[in-house]
Structure formats: C-alpha cells, structure tokens
Design a protein around this motif. Sequence first.
Motif, short mmCIF file in Angstrom:
data_model
loop_
_atom_site.label_atom_id
_atom_site.label_comp_id
_atom_site.label_asym_id
_atom_site.label_seq_id
_atom_site.Cartn_x
_atom_site.Cartn_y
_atom_site.Cartn_z
N GLN A 242 18.19 34.01 -33.97
CA GLN A 242 19.29 34.47 -33.81
C GLN A 242 20.41 33.28 -34.72
O GLN A 242 21.10 33.79 -35.27
CB GLN A 242 19.70 34.44 -32.30
N SER A 243 19.88 32.15 -34.64
CA SER A 243 20.60 31.16 -35.22
C SER A 243 20.35 31.30 -36.82
O SER A 243 21.30 31.35 -37.54
CB SER A 243 20.23 29.84 -34.81
N LEU A 244 18.98 31.81 -37.14
CA LEU A 244 18.81 31.83 -38.58
C LEU A 244 19.60 33.18 -39.12
O LEU A 244 20.00 33.15 -40.23
CB LEU A 244 17.34 32.01 -38.56
N ARG A 245 19.73 34.15 -38.13
CA ARG A 245 20.27 35.39 -38.70
C ARG A 245 21.83 35.04 -38.76
O ARG A 245 22.51 35.71 -39.68
CB ARG A 245 19.93 36.34 -37.66
N ARG A 246 22.43 34.34 -37.87
CA ARG A 246 23.94 34.04 -38.04
C ARG A 246 24.19 33.38 -39.21
O ARG A 246 25.17 33.52 -40.01
CB ARG A 246 24.29 33.09 -36.93
#
Length: 250
Positions: A242-246
């Motif tokens: 999720q952090s990479l996606r953000r």
Amino acid sequence: MPEEIKENHAASTAKIWGVYVSEAQKYDTALVESWRSDMDGMLIFAGLFSASLTAFIIESYKTLNADSGDTTVLLLRQISQQLAATANGTSFSLPDPKPFIVPGTSVVCNALWFISLGLSLSCALIATLLEQWARDFLHRADMRSAPVIRARIFSFLYYGLKRFNMHIVVEVIPLLLHTSLILFFAGLVVFLMPVNTTMMVITAVLLLLIIVIYVGLTLLPLVYLDCPYRTPLSGAFWCFLQSLRRLGES
C-alpha cells in the motif's frame, strides 16, 4: 418541570452509556481472551520445541571442543610407538600435537540452534508477559462504577492498546516461533552435512518445502482477498504494498 426533564435526560444518558459499556465490554473481553488463548498455545509449543531443541544442542555443542576419546587414542598410539622404538634400540621423538580446529559446519550448526533456542525462549517470555498484561487489562476494565466513568475507562484502555500497538506484539510472537523453527531445520541440514549426505539432502528438501509453503501462505492473501490463510508477515507485506502504491500515485 425542569427537574423532571433533567431526570429524564440523566436516565436516558445513563441508558445510552450502559449500552455502550455492555458492547465495549463484550468486544474488549473477546479480543483479550482470544489473545490469551493464542498465547496458551504458543507457550505449549515453545516449551515442547525448546525441550526438543535442547536435546540436539547437548549433542552438537560437543563438536566445538576436542574429543577426549580421540586424544586418548593419540596418546596410546604414541606410547605404543615409543615402546616399539625402545625395544628396537632406536630413538623416538614425539611429534608436535596438532591444534584442534573447530569444523565450520559445527560453528554454523551450533550458531543456528542457539539462536533458535534464544528466539523460542524469548517467545515464551513475551507470551507470559502478554498474558499478564491481558489479565491486568480485564481487571482494570471490570471496575464497578457509574456507566459514564466505565465508558471512559474502556475508551482509555482500548486506545492505549492501539497507541502502543499491542496487536503488533501479538503478531510478533508467532513470527519469532516460526523463525526459530526454520533456523532449527537449517541447523539440522548443516549438522547432517558431515554425517550423511542422503539424510542431509532429505532434510534440505523438507526445509525448502516448508519455506515455499510459508511464502505462499504469506502472499496468497495479497492476491486473493478472501483467502483465509495468512502468516504474521502478510499484514506487513500488505502495508508495504500500500505504501508503494501511494508513492506511485503521488
């Protein structure tokens, strides 16, 4: 008339807070009891695993020192050679003793097993502490007082659990135990390396199979959201993705 309104308001407020306290108590008690039941299972497994691992370590740590049996055989051989030389009238000089060199496999095996034992015992210690914290939480939440005060106590204690990430501690305990088990199998592979190649290969294949299954169980919930299987690392990988996606969206 105003007094009657105040009394009705107080009664309604007490009823609302009473419902809140009842629901909060059910949720918190169920949550903490589930943690305690998990810790009971972890303690049993950690105790049995530590006892089994200790039996292996008792045998493996001996390879870190020179074998007294080999030293005795060497001394007897030297005495025999010296007596034969005396009987033949020849001179005999004692060779310099060879220094003992610890095999590399023994160092690696014992290092893995001692780390595994340390993780297993740490898991048992943290599980014991967590059970104590859970009992203390339930004791403080069970105070008999007015519904408003009890509601504030429940809210205060619950947000304390979230603030100090108690759920992460609960997830770390099985992760330590899983790591300890994998290290044990890795040490077993190294231990069998100089003993028997066939047994070493069988154990190595078993270790590889365990790692593949564990990785699969970790990643399956990230691909299939309805997958019931997961490991303590699944949540960490989910947060990482999720952090990479953000970052990609920004």
